[in-house]
Design a protein around this motif. Structure first.
Motif, mmCIF file in Angstrom:
data_model
loop_
_atom_site.group_PDB
_atom_site.id
_atom_site.type_symbol
_atom_site.label_atom_id
_atom_site.label_comp_id
_atom_site.label_asym_id
_atom_site.label_seq_id
_atom_site.Cartn_x
_atom_site.Cartn_y
_atom_site.Cartn_z
ATOM 1 N N PHE A 1 0.855 -1.177 0.000
ATOM 2 C CA PHE A 1 0.000 0.000 0.000
ATOM 3 C C PHE A 1 0.893 1.231 0.000
ATOM 4 C CE2 PHE A 1 -2.023 3.402 2.513
ATOM 5 C CZ PHE A 1 -2.976 3.754 1.568
ATOM 6 N N TYR B 1 5.269 3.744 2.604
ATOM 7 C CA TYR B 1 4.521 2.624 2.051
ATOM 8 C C TYR B 1 4.304 1.591 3.149
ATOM 9 C CZ TYR B 1 8.764 -0.265 1.704
ATOM 10 O OH TYR B 1 9.895 -0.991 1.984
ATOM 11 N N ILE C 1 -10.186 -5.444 -1.252
ATOM 12 C CA ILE C 1 -8.883 -4.784 -1.145
ATOM 13 C C ILE C 1 -9.065 -3.267 -1.060
ATOM 14 C CG2 ILE C 1 -6.692 -4.378 -2.340
ATOM 15 C CD1 ILE C 1 -6.666 -7.215 -1.703
ATOM 16 N N GLN C 2 -9.992 -2.743 -1.850
ATOM 17 C CA GLN C 2 -10.233 -1.292 -1.830
ATOM 18 C C GLN C 2 -10.639 -0.845 -0.428
ATOM 19 O OE1 GLN C 2 -10.983 -3.014 -4.625
ATOM 20 N NE2 GLN C 2 -9.384 -1.852 -5.706
ATOM 21 N N ARG D 1 -7.688 -0.792 1.760
ATOM 22 C CA ARG D 1 -6.813 0.358 1.498
ATOM 23 C C ARG D 1 -7.309 1.606 2.218
ATOM 24 N NH1 ARG D 1 -3.127 -0.258 -2.540
ATOM 25 N NH2 ARG D 1 -3.352 -2.161 -3.757
ATOM 26 N N ASP E 1 -5.137 3.505 4.893
ATOM 27 C CA ASP E 1 -4.838 4.915 4.689
ATOM 28 C C ASP E 1 -5.136 5.714 5.952
ATOM 29 O OD1 ASP E 1 -3.844 6.874 3.051
ATOM 30 O OD2 ASP E 1 -5.831 7.554 2.444
#
Lengths: 356, 282
Positions: B69, B89, B107-108, B111, B115
């Motif tokens: 990521f 990262y 996965i989105q 993320r 984040d």
């Protein structure tokens, strides 16, 4: 069966018409099909099976290893040469190149060739956002470097990390910046390059091993390290100042080497002139003495006459000089005359007195 | 015979259908769970051959590898009130697909969670240190702390955080400019120092050379006077020895010589008859 069906068809044809020709065609087709298919079955199926079995053969090149998966699960590693796996869908094989050394560029891109090719001297383009880094003494330096790496463990490489190349690129960037951040700018620019390369390689390897990436870092090589463009002139000026310093010293030494031999030459001239004076003086004295002594010898033999002779010769020589004014006066006249000396003419009164 | 072939064919076709819809393989790079009508009904399935009920169950695959990521660079403030752009990262992995599927599903989704959490953890950690600490010797410490904390916070989502790493720490343009200014000044100072050191050394060498030259010449002159003196002394001695044999005669002839030389030009002689030279004129 078919015949029965045919008979039935024919029986059902009550009246002529319908589509006898097409029906006949159909009949023909059917016959052909039967004649074709019967031997076909017997041939195709074994052939198909043979092909399927044969599809399990594969060659592993010398620079590869074979990684065999059984129903998707890692099963075994095979080495170079011809090999066999149970055909799809039971087993499948992957053959990564494990001896090939790959290369990634950081901080620059070689122009006109893919990133994976081996290095050639050529034009490259700086990528500022990648190359500029902060140093430990709060300076900024531009570092362009390459990383050479290879696959050391095919299983890890294939199955552990989603994108090994991207992972390596991240690790390289993070590691180099960490090492540069721990050092001083002058280390990066001058003598510390070797140390930085070693430390970066070790740190990268640690990071990659931590992910079990199956990659091995062969070498980190700094390509072009320079101060940022904004301050490069000042850095160049330091270098030229260093040159200036040694130039000044060389010039001074040249001056020294110029004047000292000249001074020694001058010294020798001075002492030799003195030596010459001395010798001249002594020899002159010796000459004078010798002359005097020879005259004296003769004088001693006839004192009076020699004396007179010398006196007269001298007077003659003096008075015969056309430049000399001569005036003969009596003593009385001399006493009565006012002595007038026009000094501007610088006349000297002199009366040669008789020597004894 | 014909009936049997049909039956065989049907059985094969059916069998194939059942197999293809009931059996599935999970690749070495994957993990999977079986979902029945929207609810997970299996544990985590590793690589290999697995079976499920056809039609009512379906399989959801997840990547089993370490995923990457790459956060967007963001500006943070250090404790000494300096701004810097930090690009980091995160390496992470789905360790519990069941939890993952129920909590974030994709996965989105993961993320977005990463984040949020990593970004805020970084911000907190970096805010405790000065800029130079972040850049150099505290870097590892900061990354370890952020990794540890993010790992704790993401575990409930079936996610394992392996590593949060600071990739770049760059300065905003105006800060970079002030650093460039300082770098320039430092180098200019260095250049000045080199040049003046050079001039110093040069002046010393030249002065020393001049001094040596003076000494050499003075020595030579001294030597010359000594030699001249020796010459004069020797000459005097020679004269004294020879002339001393008859000083009276020397006086006489030397005087005559002197008259000859002395009365060469612009001389007016006033002679009286009494002069011995004219005695024969009377």
């Amino acid at each position: 069966m078919n015949w029965d069906w045919d008979k039935l068809q024919k029986q059902q044809q009550g009246r002529p018409g319908g589509k006898p020709p097409s029906f006949d065609d159909f009949q023909d087709q059917l016959d052909k099909l039967k004649r074709f298919k019967l031997p076909g079955w017997k041939l195709v199926i074994p052939l198909f099976i043979l092909l399927w079995i044969a599809s399990g053969f594969y060659i592993v090149e010398p620079d590869e290893v074979g990684v065999v998966k059984q129903f998707g699960k890692f099963n075994r590693i095979t080495t170079a040469g011809p090999n066999y796996h149970i055909p799809y869908p039971v087993e499948s094989v992957l053959t990564p190149k494990v001896t090939q050394i790959r290369r990634v560029e950081f901080g620059f891109r070689s122009v006109g060739r893919p990133i994976t090719q081996s290095f050639q001297q050529g034009v490259s383009r700086e990528v500022k956002e990648e190359s500029l880094m902060l140093t430990g003494d709060e300076n900024i330096v531009s570092v362009q470097f390459i990383v050479q790496y290879m696959i050391k463990d095919a299983e890890n490489y294939l199955f552990n990390v989603n994108d090994p190349e991207q992972t390596l690129a991240h690790a390289g960037e993070a590691a180099m910046r960490e090492v540069i951040g721990n050092g001083k700018i002058d280390d990066a620019l001058t003598t510390g390059k070797q140390e930085i390369q070693v430390q970066t390689r070790e740190l990268m390897q640690r990071i990659l091993d931590n992910y079990h990436s199956g990659l091995s870092v062969v070498a980190v090589q700094m390509q072009n390290v320079h101060p940022p463009d904004e301050v490069i002139e000042a850095f160049k000026d330091v270098a030229s100042a260093r040159e200036d310093k040694s130039r000044y010293i060389n010039e001074a030494e040249a001056y020294q080497r110029d004047i000292l031999p000249k001074a020694r030459g001058e010294a020798s001239r001075i002492t030799n002139a003195a030596q010459a004076y001395k010798e001249t003086k002594v020899r002159g004295a010796e000459g004078d003495a010798a002359r005097f002594l020879s005259v004296l010898k003769e004088y001693d033999k006839a004192k009076d006459i020699t004396r007179k002779r010398l006196y007269l010769e001298t007077m003659e020589a003096i008075l015969s000089n056309p430049d000399a004014d001569k005036l003969i006066m009596s003593d009385d006249a001399l006493k009565q005359s006012v002595p007038y000396l026009p000094l501007d003419k610088q006349l000297r009164r002199a009366a040669p007195k008789e020597g004894k | 015979m014909k009936k049997s072939t049909i039956i065989i064919a049907v059985v094969i076709i059916l069998g194939a259908f059942v197999l293809t819809s009931a059996a599935f393989t999970v690749d070495q790079t994957q993990q999977a769970i079986v979902i029945q009508l929207g609810r997970p009904v299996s544990d985590k399935l590793g690589p290999g051959l697995h079976f499920k009920l056809p039609l009512v169950q379906n399989v959801v695959f997840f990547d089993a590898r370490i995923l990457d990521f790459d956060a967007k660079p963001e500006e943070i403030t250090t404790t000494d009130k300096k701004y810097m752009n930090v690009d980091s990262y995160t390496k992470w992995r789905i360790t519990d697909p069941l939890t993952f599927y129920t909590k974030v599903r994709t996965i989105q989704g993961a993320r977005a969670r990463l984040d949020d959490i990593v970004r805020s953890q970084l911000r907190v950690a970096l805010g405790r240190y000065t800029l130079i600490e972040v850049v150099s010797h505290k870097r590892q410490e900061i990354m370890d702390a952020v990794t540890k904390r993010s790992r704790e916070l993401l575990l409930p989502y079936g996610i394992e955080v392996l590593d949060v790493r600071i990739k770049r720490t760059d300065l905003p343009a105006e800060n970079a400019r002030s650093i460039y200014g300082r770098m320039k000044a430092e180098r200019e100072r260095q250049a000045k120092q080199y040049r003046s050191e050079g001039q110093e050394a040069s002046a010393k060498i030249k002065a020393n050379a001049d001094k040596e030259r003076a000494i050499i010449l003075a020595d030579a002159r001294k030597q010359a006077e000594i030699i001249r003196g020796e010459g004069d002394a020797q000459a005097t001695k020679i004269y004294a020895e020879s002339l001393g044999q008859n000083p009276d005669f020397y006086d006489f002839i030397r005087s005559l010589d002197a008259y000859k030389r002395g009365f060469e030009k612009n001389t007016r002689f006033i002679l009286t008859p009494k002069s011995p030279f004219l005695k024969h004129l009377q």
